[in-house]
Design a protein around this motif. Structure first.
Motif, PDB file in Angstrom:
ATOM      1  N   GLY A 194     -13.284 -18.177  14.732  1.00  0.00           N
ATOM      2  CA  GLY A 194     -13.103 -17.918  16.164  1.00  0.00           C
ATOM      3  C   GLY A 194     -11.848 -17.098  16.400  1.00  0.00           C
ATOM      4  O   GLY A 194     -10.830 -17.300  15.740  1.00  0.00           O
ATOM      5  N   VAL A 195     -11.929 -16.129  17.315  1.00  0.00           N
ATOM      6  CA  VAL A 195     -10.762 -15.289  17.637  1.00  0.00           C
ATOM      7  C   VAL A 195     -10.387 -15.436  19.113  1.00  0.00           C
ATOM      8  O   VAL A 195      -9.217 -15.540  19.460  1.00  0.00           O
ATOM      9  CB  VAL A 195     -11.039 -13.806  17.296  1.00  0.00           C
ATOM     10  N   LEU A 196     -11.387 -15.458  19.997  1.00  0.00           N
ATOM     11  CA  LEU A 196     -11.130 -15.523  21.447  1.00  0.00           C
ATOM     12  C   LEU A 196     -11.589 -16.864  21.990  1.00  0.00           C
ATOM     13  O   LEU A 196     -12.673 -17.354  21.632  1.00  0.00           O
ATOM     14  CB  LEU A 196     -11.894 -14.399  22.163  1.00  0.00           C
ATOM     15  N   SER A 243       0.447  -9.401  21.282  1.00  0.00           N
ATOM     16  CA  SER A 243       0.952  -9.060  19.958  1.00  0.00           C
ATOM     17  C   SER A 243      -0.187  -8.709  18.996  1.00  0.00           C
ATOM     18  O   SER A 243      -1.368  -8.893  19.316  1.00  0.00           O
ATOM     19  CB  SER A 243       1.784 -10.218  19.421  1.00  0.00           C
ATOM     20  N   ASN A 244       0.181  -8.216  17.817  1.00  0.00           N
ATOM     21  CA  ASN A 244      -0.811  -7.844  16.807  1.00  0.00           C
ATOM     22  C   ASN A 244      -1.668  -9.047  16.449  1.00  0.00           C
ATOM     23  O   ASN A 244      -1.151 -10.148  16.274  1.00  0.00           O
ATOM     24  CB  ASN A 244      -0.124  -7.361  15.534  1.00  0.00           C
ATOM     25  N   GLY A 245      -2.958  -8.795  16.393  1.00  0.00           N
ATOM     26  CA  GLY A 245      -3.870  -9.871  15.987  1.00  0.00           C
ATOM     27  C   GLY A 245      -4.214 -10.857  17.088  1.00  0.00           C
ATOM     28  O   GLY A 245      -4.888 -11.851  16.849  1.00  0.00           O
ATOM     29  N   ALA A 246      -3.771 -10.596  18.319  1.00  0.00           N
ATOM     30  CA  ALA A 246      -4.040 -11.534  19.422  1.00  0.00           C
ATOM     31  C   ALA A 246      -5.513 -11.556  19.798  1.00  0.00           C
ATOM     32  O   ALA A 246      -6.002 -12.535  20.370  1.00  0.00           O
ATOM     33  CB  ALA A 246      -3.199 -11.161  20.639  1.00  0.00           C
ATOM     34  N   GLY A 247      -6.235 -10.466  19.507  1.00  0.00           N
ATOM     35  CA  GLY A 247      -7.671 -10.436  19.807  1.00  0.00           C
ATOM     36  C   GLY A 247      -8.072  -9.385  20.830  1.00  0.00           C
ATOM     37  O   GLY A 247      -9.197  -9.399  21.337  1.00  0.00           O
ATOM     38  N   LYS A 248      -7.188  -8.433  21.099  1.00  0.00           N
ATOM     39  CA  LYS A 248      -7.474  -7.416  22.130  1.00  0.00           C
ATOM     40  C   LYS A 248      -8.677  -6.554  21.740  1.00  0.00           C
ATOM     41  O   LYS A 248      -9.606  -6.355  22.534  1.00  0.00           O
ATOM     42  CB  LYS A 248      -6.229  -6.526  22.360  1.00  0.00           C
ATOM     43  N   THR A 249      -8.652  -6.072  20.497  1.00  0.00           N
ATOM     44  CA  THR A 249      -9.769  -5.242  20.023  1.00  0.00           C
ATOM     45  C   THR A 249     -11.063  -6.049  20.008  1.00  0.00           C
ATOM     46  O   THR A 249     -12.129  -5.541  20.388  1.00  0.00           O
ATOM     47  CB  THR A 249      -9.450  -4.711  18.604  1.00  0.00           C
ATOM     48  N   THR A 250     -10.955  -7.296  19.606  1.00  0.00           N
ATOM     49  CA  THR A 250     -12.136  -8.164  19.549  1.00  0.00           C
ATOM     50  C   THR A 250     -12.753  -8.313  20.939  1.00  0.00           C
ATOM     51  O   THR A 250     -13.985  -8.304  21.092  1.00  0.00           O
ATOM     52  CB  THR A 250     -11.739  -9.547  18.969  1.00  0.00           C
ATOM     53  N   LEU A 270     -12.647  -6.102  23.416  1.00  0.00           N
ATOM     54  CA  LEU A 270     -13.375  -4.868  23.751  1.00  0.00           C
ATOM     55  C   LEU A 270     -14.690  -4.799  22.975  1.00  0.00           C
ATOM     56  O   LEU A 270     -15.712  -4.366  23.505  1.00  0.00           O
ATOM     57  CB  LEU A 270     -12.531  -3.624  23.448  1.00  0.00           C
ATOM     58  N   ARG A 271     -14.645  -5.239  21.720  1.00  0.00           N
ATOM     59  CA  ARG A 271     -15.878  -5.215  20.903  1.00  0.00           C
ATOM     60  C   ARG A 271     -16.944  -6.133  21.475  1.00  0.00           C
ATOM     61  O   ARG A 271     -18.135  -5.835  21.402  1.00  0.00           O
ATOM     62  CB  ARG A 271     -15.569  -5.646  19.473  1.00  0.00           C
ATOM     63  N   ALA A 272     -16.512  -7.262  22.028  1.00  0.00           N
ATOM     64  CA  ALA A 272     -17.492  -8.185  22.621  1.00  0.00           C
ATOM     65  C   ALA A 272     -18.131  -7.540  23.851  1.00  0.00           C
ATOM     66  O   ALA A 272     -19.344  -7.637  24.060  1.00  0.00           O
ATOM     67  CB  ALA A 272     -16.819  -9.505  22.985  1.00  0.00           C
ATOM     68  N   GLU A 288      -3.125  -1.748  25.020  1.00  0.00           N
ATOM     69  CA  GLU A 288      -1.981  -0.874  24.743  1.00  0.00           C
ATOM     70  C   GLU A 288      -0.815  -1.628  24.125  1.00  0.00           C
ATOM     71  O   GLU A 288      -0.447  -2.703  24.579  1.00  0.00           O
ATOM     72  CB  GLU A 288      -1.572  -0.208  26.075  1.00  0.00           C
ATOM     73  N   GLN A 289      -0.251  -1.046  23.065  1.00  0.00           N
ATOM     74  CA  GLN A 289       0.949  -1.596  22.411  1.00  0.00           C
ATOM     75  C   GLN A 289       2.202  -1.252  23.204  1.00  0.00           C
ATOM     76  O   GLN A 289       3.195  -1.960  23.149  1.00  0.00           O
ATOM     77  CB  GLN A 289       1.131  -0.971  21.014  1.00  0.00           C
ATOM     78  N   ASP A 290       2.151  -0.111  23.883  1.00  0.00           N
ATOM     79  CA  ASP A 290       3.301   0.304  24.688  1.00  0.00           C
ATOM     80  C   ASP A 290       3.226  -0.464  26.018  1.00  0.00           C
ATOM     81  O   ASP A 290       2.662   0.000  27.004  1.00  0.00           O
ATOM     82  CB  ASP A 290       3.257   1.820  24.922  1.00  0.00           C
TER      83      ASP A 290
HETATM   84  P1  ATP Z   1      -3.848  -5.209  16.925  1.00  0.00           P
HETATM   85  O1  ATP Z   1      -2.913  -5.001  18.053  1.00  0.00           O
HETATM   86  O2  ATP Z   1      -3.137  -5.473  15.628  1.00  0.00           O
HETATM   87  O3  ATP Z   1      -4.944  -4.204  16.823  1.00  0.00           O
HETATM   88  P2  ATP Z   1      -5.638  -7.080  18.258  1.00  0.00           P
HETATM   89  O4  ATP Z   1      -4.998  -7.893  19.324  1.00  0.00           O
HETATM   90  O5  ATP Z   1      -6.474  -5.935  18.669  1.00  0.00           O
HETATM   91  O6  ATP Z   1      -4.545  -6.640  17.205  1.00  0.00           O
HETATM   92  P3  ATP Z   1      -7.935  -7.955  16.783  1.00  0.00           P
HETATM   93  O7  ATP Z   1      -8.072  -6.676  16.023  1.00  0.00           O
HETATM   94  O8  ATP Z   1      -8.913  -8.256  17.837  1.00  0.00           O
HETATM   95  O9  ATP Z   1      -6.478  -8.100  17.392  1.00  0.00           O
HETATM   96  O10 ATP Z   1      -7.924  -9.123  15.705  1.00  0.00           O
HETATM   97  C1  ATP Z   1      -7.909 -10.511  16.081  1.00  0.00           C
HETATM   98  C2  ATP Z   1      -8.153 -11.355  14.849  1.00  0.00           C
HETATM   99  O11 ATP Z   1      -9.462 -11.128  14.349  1.00  0.00           O
HETATM  100  C3  ATP Z   1      -7.200 -11.072  13.691  1.00  0.00           C
HETATM  101  O12 ATP Z   1      -6.827 -12.291  13.119  1.00  0.00           O
HETATM  102  C4  ATP Z   1      -8.028 -10.254  12.744  1.00  0.00           C
HETATM  103  O13 ATP Z   1      -7.631 -10.438  11.404  1.00  0.00           O
HETATM  104  C5  ATP Z   1      -9.426 -10.782  12.977  1.00  0.00           C
HETATM  105  N1  ATP Z   1     -10.460  -9.762  12.722  1.00  0.00           N
HETATM  106  C6  ATP Z   1     -10.532  -8.543  13.268  1.00  0.00           C
HETATM  107  N2  ATP Z   1     -11.601  -7.852  12.820  1.00  0.00           N
HETATM  108  C7  ATP Z   1     -12.227  -8.692  11.939  1.00  0.00           C
HETATM  109  C8  ATP Z   1     -13.398  -8.578  11.129  1.00  0.00           C
HETATM  110  N3  ATP Z   1     -14.172  -7.474  11.144  1.00  0.00           N
HETATM  111  N4  ATP Z   1     -13.717  -9.639  10.350  1.00  0.00           N
HETATM  112  C9  ATP Z   1     -12.961 -10.771  10.343  1.00  0.00           C
HETATM  113  N5  ATP Z   1     -11.846 -10.949  11.084  1.00  0.00           N
HETATM  114  C10 ATP Z   1     -11.487  -9.911  11.875  1.00  0.00           C
END
Ligand code: ATP
Length: 233
Positions: free
Chosen positions: A15-17, A35-42, A44-46, A189-191
């Motif tokens: 689980g991420v979000l 912060s990095n890895g918080a789940g922002k990209t995840t 958007l992907r959802a 955004e990181q900035d």
């Molecule tokens: P960043 O600012 O570093 O891009 P983020 O906030 O966008 O970070 P995500 O990329 O959504 O964060 O990642 C959230 C969590 O999901 C992280 O722990 C990451 O390792 C994990 N994760 C991301 N992509 C995958 C994947 N394809 N398979 C498994 N875990 C993933």
């Protein structure tokens, strides 16, 4: 226009979000920081259908997006400009832009002209291979490709990544133009300073949960945001 409720998502069994509630209104610029890895990209992907949520709902213009694949989400009016731009490096700028309009039956020439008007530097480089563009030009091309799909909402992941500050400012100004043309923007955004200055509203994501939300100005002057993301007390 976009309403996310009690969303949970992740990768396989990880689980991420957790319990995400987030909205984007008509012609609104909303920032998502954290912060990095918080789940922002995840997140958007959802929304764009790259990963399927395990719980909760994502509703766009009153219609549930669950079960839709990315192509169908694009057809509903959501464009996703991914982190790292993901251009087709061996294709020209023109070809990359045209791919953004893959699902449109009518001619996309007016959309094409609009993108070139928004980013004149792309207009000078239409026959250049995308892989040889500068970082900033690649970001323009990626945003332009998103706009070619005629979105109502454009989601941009890490607009500023690797770009010089003055170029970032120019691109952010373009987002303001895009909004004034009737679109909504969800910006990861990181900035944090730039994102909160531009956005009407923003969310701070921490370890997969919304930790704070408010107007851009409120968060810009929030003590916790200033300490954690702006490096000032
Ligand atoms: P960043 O600012 O570093 O891009 P983020 O906030 O966008 O970070 P995500 O990329 O959504 O964060 O990642 C959230 C969590 O999901 C992280 O722990 C990451 O390792 C994990 N994760 C991301 N992509 C995958 C994947 N394809 N398979 C498994 N875990 C993933």
């Amino acid at each position: 226009m976009l309403e996310i409720k009690s969303l949970e998502a992740g990768y396989g069994r990880i689980g991420v979000l957790w319990d995400i509630d987030l909205t984007v209104g008509e012609q609104e610029i909303v920032a998502l920081v954290g912060s990095n890895g918080a789940g922002k990209t995840t997140l958007l992907r959802a929304v764009s259908g790259v990963i399927a949520p395990t719980k909760g709902s994502i509703v766009f213009e009153g219609r549930d997006l669950s079960g839709l694949v990315p192509e169908q989400v694009v057809r509903r009016g959501i464009a996703h400009v991914p982190e790292g731009r993901r251009l087709f490096a061996g294709l020209t700028v023109r070809e990359n832009l045209k791919l953004g309009a893959f699902h449109l039956k009518d001619s996309a020439s007016a959309d094409f002209d609009r993108v070139v008007e928004l980013f004149p530097r792309l207009g000078e480089r239409l026959d250049q291979i995308a892989g040889s563009l500068s970082g900033g030009e690649q970001q323009m091309c990626a945003i332009g490709r998103g706009l070619m799909s005629r979105p109502k909402l454009i989601m941009i992941d890490e607009l500023s990544l690797g770009l010089a500050p003055n170029l970032v400012d120019q691109l952010l100004e373009r987002l303001e133009t895009i909004r004034s043309e009737g679109m909504s923007v969800l910006l990861v955004e990181q900035d944090v300073d730039a994102a909160l200055t531009l956005a009407e509203r923003a969310y701070v994501l921490e370890t997969g949960q919304i930790a704070l939300e408010g107007s851009g100005d409120e968060l810009l002057f929030d003590k916790r945001v200033r300490e954690a993301y702006l490096g000032v007390a």
